[in-house]
Design a protein around this motif. Structure first.
Motif, PDB file in Angstrom:
ATOM      1  N   CYS A 174       7.125   4.018  -0.690  1.00  0.00           N
ATOM      2  CA  CYS A 174       6.550   2.793  -1.269  1.00  0.00           C
ATOM      3  C   CYS A 174       6.979   1.566  -0.458  1.00  0.00           C
ATOM      4  CB  CYS A 174       6.991   2.639  -2.729  1.00  0.00           C
ATOM      5  SG  CYS A 174       6.214   3.803  -3.872  1.00  0.00           S
ATOM      6  N   ILE A 175       8.269   1.531  -0.089  1.00  0.00           N
ATOM      7  CA  ILE A 175       8.779   0.406   0.713  1.00  0.00           C
ATOM      8  C   ILE A 175       8.146   0.411   2.096  1.00  0.00           C
ATOM      9  CG2 ILE A 175      10.835  -0.586   1.787  1.00  0.00           C
ATOM     10  CD1 ILE A 175      12.450   0.544  -0.556  1.00  0.00           C
ATOM     11  N   SER A 176       8.050   1.597   2.707  1.00  0.00           N
ATOM     12  CA  SER A 176       7.478   1.703   4.054  1.00  0.00           C
ATOM     13  C   SER A 176       6.017   1.261   4.080  1.00  0.00           C
ATOM     14  CB  SER A 176       7.599   3.145   4.547  1.00  0.00           C
ATOM     15  OG  SER A 176       6.968   3.322   5.797  1.00  0.00           O
ATOM     16  N   LEU A 177       5.247   1.683   3.080  1.00  0.00           N
ATOM     17  CA  LEU A 177       3.835   1.317   3.024  1.00  0.00           C
ATOM     18  C   LEU A 177       3.656  -0.171   2.730  1.00  0.00           C
ATOM     19  CD1 LEU A 177       2.501   4.412   1.039  1.00  0.00           C
ATOM     20  CD2 LEU A 177       2.072   3.882   3.453  1.00  0.00           C
ATOM     21  N   ALA A 178       4.492  -0.706   1.862  1.00  0.00           N
ATOM     22  CA  ALA A 178       4.386  -2.123   1.498  1.00  0.00           C
ATOM     23  C   ALA A 178       4.786  -3.037   2.652  1.00  0.00           C
ATOM     24  CB  ALA A 178       5.258  -2.420   0.279  1.00  0.00           C
ATOM     25  N   SER A 179       5.779  -2.614   3.430  1.00  0.00           N
ATOM     26  CA  SER A 179       6.282  -3.446   4.533  1.00  0.00           C
ATOM     27  C   SER A 179       5.531  -3.227   5.847  1.00  0.00           C
ATOM     28  CB  SER A 179       7.773  -3.160   4.766  1.00  0.00           C
ATOM     29  OG  SER A 179       7.958  -1.831   5.239  1.00  0.00           O
ATOM     30  N   GLY A 180       4.756  -2.142   5.918  1.00  0.00           N
ATOM     31  CA  GLY A 180       4.058  -1.820   7.156  1.00  0.00           C
ATOM     32  C   GLY A 180       4.942  -1.119   8.172  1.00  0.00           C
ATOM     33  N   GLY A 181       6.153  -0.718   7.748  1.00  0.00           N
ATOM     34  CA  GLY A 181       7.076  -0.064   8.664  1.00  0.00           C
ATOM     35  C   GLY A 181       6.568   1.260   9.191  1.00  0.00           C
ATOM     36  N   TRP A 182       5.706   1.930   8.442  1.00  0.00           N
ATOM     37  CA  TRP A 182       5.170   3.223   8.869  1.00  0.00           C
ATOM     38  C   TRP A 182       4.418   3.130  10.198  1.00  0.00           C
ATOM     39  CZ3 TRP A 182      -0.117   3.642   9.510  1.00  0.00           C
ATOM     40  CH2 TRP A 182      -0.891   2.627   8.943  1.00  0.00           C
TER      41      TRP A 182
ATOM     42  N   ASP B  43      11.096   2.211  12.484  1.00  0.00           N
ATOM     43  CA  ASP B  43      11.596   1.513  11.302  1.00  0.00           C
ATOM     44  C   ASP B  43      12.548   2.431  10.527  1.00  0.00           C
ATOM     45  OD1 ASP B  43      11.627  -0.377   9.037  1.00  0.00           O
ATOM     46  OD2 ASP B  43      10.415   1.165   8.041  1.00  0.00           O
ATOM     47  N   PRO B  44      13.789   1.982  10.239  1.00  0.00           N
ATOM     48  CA  PRO B  44      14.770   2.856   9.569  1.00  0.00           C
ATOM     49  C   PRO B  44      14.326   3.367   8.204  1.00  0.00           C
ATOM     50  CG  PRO B  44      15.864   0.932  10.497  1.00  0.00           C
ATOM     51  CD  PRO B  44      14.386   0.697  10.621  1.00  0.00           C
ATOM     52  N   VAL B  45      13.632   2.538   7.433  1.00  0.00           N
ATOM     53  CA  VAL B  45      13.178   2.977   6.109  1.00  0.00           C
ATOM     54  C   VAL B  45      12.134   4.084   6.254  1.00  0.00           C
ATOM     55  CG1 VAL B  45      11.973   2.285   4.005  1.00  0.00           C
ATOM     56  CG2 VAL B  45      13.703   0.777   5.000  1.00  0.00           C
ATOM     57  N   SER B  46      11.219   3.917   7.200  1.00  0.00           N
ATOM     58  CA  SER B  46      10.188   4.933   7.423  1.00  0.00           C
ATOM     59  C   SER B  46      10.798   6.217   7.967  1.00  0.00           C
ATOM     60  CB  SER B  46       9.142   4.404   8.416  1.00  0.00           C
ATOM     61  OG  SER B  46       8.555   3.218   7.929  1.00  0.00           O
ATOM     62  N   ALA B  47      11.792   6.071   8.849  1.00  0.00           N
ATOM     63  CA  ALA B  47      12.488   7.250   9.380  1.00  0.00           C
ATOM     64  C   ALA B  47      13.203   7.993   8.256  1.00  0.00           C
ATOM     65  CB  ALA B  47      13.489   6.824  10.455  1.00  0.00           C
ATOM     66  N   SER B  48      13.853   7.248   7.368  1.00  0.00           N
ATOM     67  CA  SER B  48      14.519   7.874   6.217  1.00  0.00           C
ATOM     68  C   SER B  48      13.509   8.576   5.318  1.00  0.00           C
ATOM     69  CB  SER B  48      15.274   6.815   5.392  1.00  0.00           C
ATOM     70  OG  SER B  48      16.415   6.358   6.063  1.00  0.00           O
ATOM     71  N   ALA B  49      12.343   7.975   5.155  1.00  0.00           N
ATOM     72  CA  ALA B  49      11.309   8.576   4.310  1.00  0.00           C
ATOM     73  C   ALA B  49      10.844   9.916   4.880  1.00  0.00           C
ATOM     74  CB  ALA B  49      10.127   7.626   4.174  1.00  0.00           C
ATOM     75  N   ILE B  50      10.674   9.981   6.212  1.00  0.00           N
ATOM     76  CA  ILE B  50      10.249  11.231   6.854  1.00  0.00           C
ATOM     77  C   ILE B  50      11.333  12.291   6.702  1.00  0.00           C
ATOM     78  CG2 ILE B  50       9.696  12.323   9.069  1.00  0.00           C
ATOM     79  CD1 ILE B  50       8.465   9.613   9.908  1.00  0.00           C
ATOM     80  N   ARG B  51      12.576  11.914   6.964  1.00  0.00           N
ATOM     81  CA  ARG B  51      13.689  12.866   6.862  1.00  0.00           C
ATOM     82  C   ARG B  51      13.811  13.382   5.423  1.00  0.00           C
ATOM     83  NH1 ARG B  51      18.822  10.864   7.758  1.00  0.00           N
ATOM     84  NH2 ARG B  51      19.582  12.738   8.825  1.00  0.00           N
ATOM     85  N   MET B  52      13.727  12.463   4.466  1.00  0.00           N
ATOM     86  CA  MET B  52      13.888  12.829   3.069  1.00  0.00           C
ATOM     87  C   MET B  52      12.741  13.710   2.591  1.00  0.00           C
ATOM     88  SD  MET B  52      16.482  11.840   1.244  1.00  0.00           S
ATOM     89  CE  MET B  52      16.798  10.306   2.102  1.00  0.00           C
TER      90      MET B  52
END
Length: 298
Positions: free
Chosen positions: A49-57, A186-195
């Motif tokens: 949700c954070i990655s999509l909202a921030s465009g970090g993806w 982007d660290p948040v997007s990277a964390s999302a992929i790992r998780m």
């Protein structure tokens, strides 16, 4: 001005220290597999949700997805499950001792793979920090301590093996993630992929009918809340801080600074158990502080 990577690594250590205390009750209620599965599902959903909202993806390059997925499988799926299995058998103090060895594994792997080296003062600081963590946790128990968190549950040898496996997987997962973070993901997007990768693996083994993956006891609202809080602190915030630190720092130093979490657990255990740590814990904490100061002042 960007925050120095060493402070980011220390902040991640603080997150893990808090989370280790928060994890004891829900991990023993659900079991290591079910606890990991539910907290990964919650955290992955929040991170996306954070990655999509921030465009970090948009910073995620297709060729780097596989390395982040591999990092998640090794560092989170295997590593975290092994860690909580060790915690269930040994308690947070002794499991913390074993997991802290990930800093040594990381430094050795980083030297072998990336040829990362340390200057004289940094090396002394690193050795003091690692020695302090081990000393604080090995000698941090009072002889008369009888709290449930210090009791053996199951085979101690298996618990030790699981703790060392968790440390090795943490080191390996961090090493695999380093190139992708250096490429600007982007660290948040990277964390999302790992998780997400680790989460899918957990749900897959449950679907395959693996008995160890089943919850020991039914999930309830209280345990769900405890699991969500633990996941957001440890994996949502802590893991993202580590990945952010890896963008600017080398693997060995990030691992060593983040390994101080067992020392940070000591005042939390003091608060939780109502008893001050033993003298060995204070000695270890002092060595850790001295080593950290030498690293930060290099």
């Amino acid at each position: 001005m960007p925050i120095p990577y060493d402070l980011l690594a220390l902040a991640a250590a603080a997150c893990w220290a808090i989370a280790s205390i928060l994890s004891v009750a829900p991990a023993r209620h659900l079991g290591a597999f079910a606890f990991s599965r539910w907290r990964m599902l919650i955290v992955a959903s929040v991170l996306w949700c954070i990655s999509l909202a921030s465009g970090g993806w948009q910073s995620v390059q297709p060729n780097l997805v596989w390395s982040m997925a591999a990092s998640g499988l090794i560092g989170i799926f295997i590593g975290d499950t092994a860690l909580f299995s060790a915690l269930n058998r040994l308690g947070p103090r002794r499991a913390g001792v074993l997991f802290a060895s990930h800093s040594a594994f990381s430094a050795l792997l980083a030297y072998a793979v990336f040829d990362e080296r340390m200057s004289g003062q940094t090396l002394v600081g690193a050795l003091l920090t690692v020695s302090g963590v081990m000393c604080a946790m090995l000698f941090g128990k009072r002889s008369e301590e009888r709290h449930d968190w210090e009791a053996d549950r199951g085979d101690v040898g298996v618990g030790v093996a699981l703790g060392l496996l968790a440390a090795l997987c943490q080191a390996g997962g961090t090493l695999i993630a380093k190139p992708a973070m250096g490429a600007g993901v982007d660290p948040v997007s990277a964390s999302a992929i790992r998780m997400s990768t680790a989460c899918l693996a957990h749900w897959a083994i449950l679907a395959l009918g693996v008995s160890a993956a089943r919850a020991h006891q039914p999930l309830n609202l209280k345990v769900l809340g405890q699991t969500a809080l633990n996941g957001l602190v440890a994996m949502g915030l802590g893991m993202t801080l580590i990945l952010l630190a890896l963008k600017h720092g080398n693997v060995g130093m990030v691992a060593i600074l983040s390994s101080v979490s067992p020392v940070l657990v000591l005042p939390l255990l003091w608060w939780r158990l109502g008893r001050a740590p033993a003298s060995g814990a204070w000695l270890g904490a002092g060595l850790t502080v001295l080593g950290t100061v030498l690293i930060l002042s290099r």
